[in-house]
Design an enzyme around this catalytic site. Structure first.
Site, PDB file in Angstrom:
ATOM      1  N   HIS A 247      -2.000 -10.871  -6.657  1.00 19.43           N
ATOM      2  CA  HIS A 247      -1.522 -11.945  -5.629  1.00 19.43           C
ATOM      3  C   HIS A 247      -1.563 -13.191  -5.629  1.00 19.43           C
ATOM      4  O   HIS A 247      -0.652 -14.322  -5.669  1.00 19.43           O
ATOM      5  CB  HIS A 247      -2.219 -11.528  -4.027  1.00 19.43           C
ATOM      6  CG  HIS A 247      -2.433  -9.912  -3.780  1.00 19.43           C
ATOM      7  ND1 HIS A 247      -1.330  -9.157  -3.404  1.00 19.43           N
ATOM      8  CD2 HIS A 247      -3.691  -9.247  -3.719  1.00 19.43           C
ATOM      9  CE1 HIS A 247      -1.737  -7.944  -3.104  1.00 19.43           C
ATOM     10  NE2 HIS A 247      -2.862  -8.000  -3.303  1.00 19.43           N
TER      11      HIS A 247
HETATM   12  O1  RIB Z   1      -4.020 -10.094   0.671  1.00 23.80           O
HETATM   13  C1  RIB Z   1      -4.475 -10.454  -0.547  1.00 23.80           C
HETATM   14  C2  RIB Z   1      -5.025 -11.728  -0.267  1.00 23.80           C
HETATM   15  O2  RIB Z   1      -6.242 -11.823   0.509  1.00 23.80           O
HETATM   16  C3  RIB Z   1      -5.387 -12.553  -1.681  1.00 23.80           C
HETATM   17  O3  RIB Z   1      -5.543 -14.075  -1.470  1.00 23.80           O
HETATM   18  C4  RIB Z   1      -6.865 -12.113  -1.746  1.00 23.80           C
HETATM   19  O4  RIB Z   1      -7.770 -12.842  -2.195  1.00 23.80           O
HETATM   20  C5  RIB Z   1      -7.377 -12.073  -0.153  1.00 23.80           C
HETATM   21  O5  RIB Z   1      -7.703 -13.265   0.152  1.00 23.80           O
END
Ligand code: RIB
Ligand code: CA
Length: 322
Positions: A247
């Protein structure tokens, strides 16, 4: 000949994929990481600061200012973090193996740091937000002129056409502060939203993790170690195979233009701030996409629905250079 690196402010809730994004920024020749603000999310904000300060120290970049931001969302309380995903310490249990921070803590908070950097890099500073958007919302409240001084805002968050992760229709960063997310997408500045639609398509598996563990880079090895529990969680709960979504680092690569956007229309976006089952949903109005594959006049949020494949190999190359 590389162009001048872009000054970047990172806002993060240092967790495991945040650590990967941090490594990407530290190694990329396109980025000049000039400051980091931490925020509640995967872990409490003080732990996020400690994790981030230890990681920049490990990378030999204790010179980068790291400031504490919001400990709770605009409305409600800190949700308690995600130890089942990122570990009790937020980075897969490796914190105590990292070097203690050497730099003197910065004066002020994340908003002070962000506003100062926006004045030092007028028209050039890129904001990369990979946690809940509480700090950015506070910054806009304290100084609305911020929108005129930054070059762009890239947010890892949301889900346009795919399910959420922490809730059926909500992605974690938005879910943890929907009101702040609405402030950010409604402000008159260019926002690039990097949602689960594309971040879930880029994964790192056990052989990638082993390459990190075998690296000559201490930073890469630390990432390999912390990814063990991340792959466990994704294998057991999310994907049914030991492969984790990238992500946060993908958002860094999209911001820097190191991963090509394949489909990313600029469309109206609204965050559901109700108390109903839709709370935290990023409602992206994609109706225009039936008749055109392009931007909607007056819309300020570019929603990255699809990116080119192969990012994990770039990430591994970069982490081995930290
Ligand atoms: O949904 C994924 C996000 O939420 C990423 O930034 C992970 O680190 C959490 O913060
Ligand atoms: Ca994050």
């Amino acid at each position: 000949m590389h162009p001048e690196p872009t000054p970047v402010y990172l806002d993060c809730d240092t967790g495991i994929d945040d650590a990967l994004a941090l490594g990407h920024l530290l190694a990329s020749p396109r980025a000049d990481l000039v400051g980091v603000g931490c925020v509640h999310g995967n872990i409490d904000v003080d732990a996020a600061v400690e994790n981030t300060r230890r990681l920049v120290t490990l990378a030999g970049r204790g010179d980068i200012p790291v400031a504490p931001g919001a400990s709770a969302p605009l409305v409600g309380e800190f949700a308690g973090g995600a130890p089942h995903v990122h570990g009790v310490d937020g980075i897969g249990g490796v914190r105590e193996s990292l070097p203690s921070p050497t730099a003197v803590p910065v004066d002020g908070d994340a908003v002070d740091l962000l506003l100062r950097l926006s004045r030092e890099h007028v028209g050039e500073l890129q904001l990369l937000a990979i946690g809940p958007l509480t700090n950015l919302a506070h910054a806009l409240d304290r100084d609305p002129g911020l929108v005129d001084r930054v070059a762009g805002v890239t947010v890892m968050g949301g889900a346009a056409r795919v399910p959420g992760n922490v809730h059926p229709v909500a992605e974690a960063n938005i879910w943890h502060d929907p009101e702040a997310a609405q402030v950010v997408v409604a402000a008159p500045w260019p926002v690039t939203l990097v949602p689960l639609d594309t971040t879930m398509e880029h994964t790192l598996d056990e052989r990638h993790r082993q390459r990190l563990c075998d690296s000559a880079s201490a930073y890469a090895r630390a990432c390999g170690e912390m990814l063990d529990r991340y792959l466990d969680f994704y294998g057991e709960v999310v994907l049914g195979r030991r492969a984790a979504a990238l992500h946060d680092p993908l958002a860094a690569a999209v911001m820097l233009g190191e991963v090509n956007r394949v489909r990313s229309p600029r469309v109206p976006v609204e965050v559901d701030c109700s108390r109903g089952p839709g709370r935290g949903q990023t409602i992206c109005d994609l109706r225009s996409q039936r008749r055109l594959v392009g931007d909607v006049d007056g819309a300020n949020v570019r929603v990255v629905l699809e990116t080119a494949p192969g990012y994990v190999d770039l990430l591994l190359d970069l982490l081995e250079q930290v």
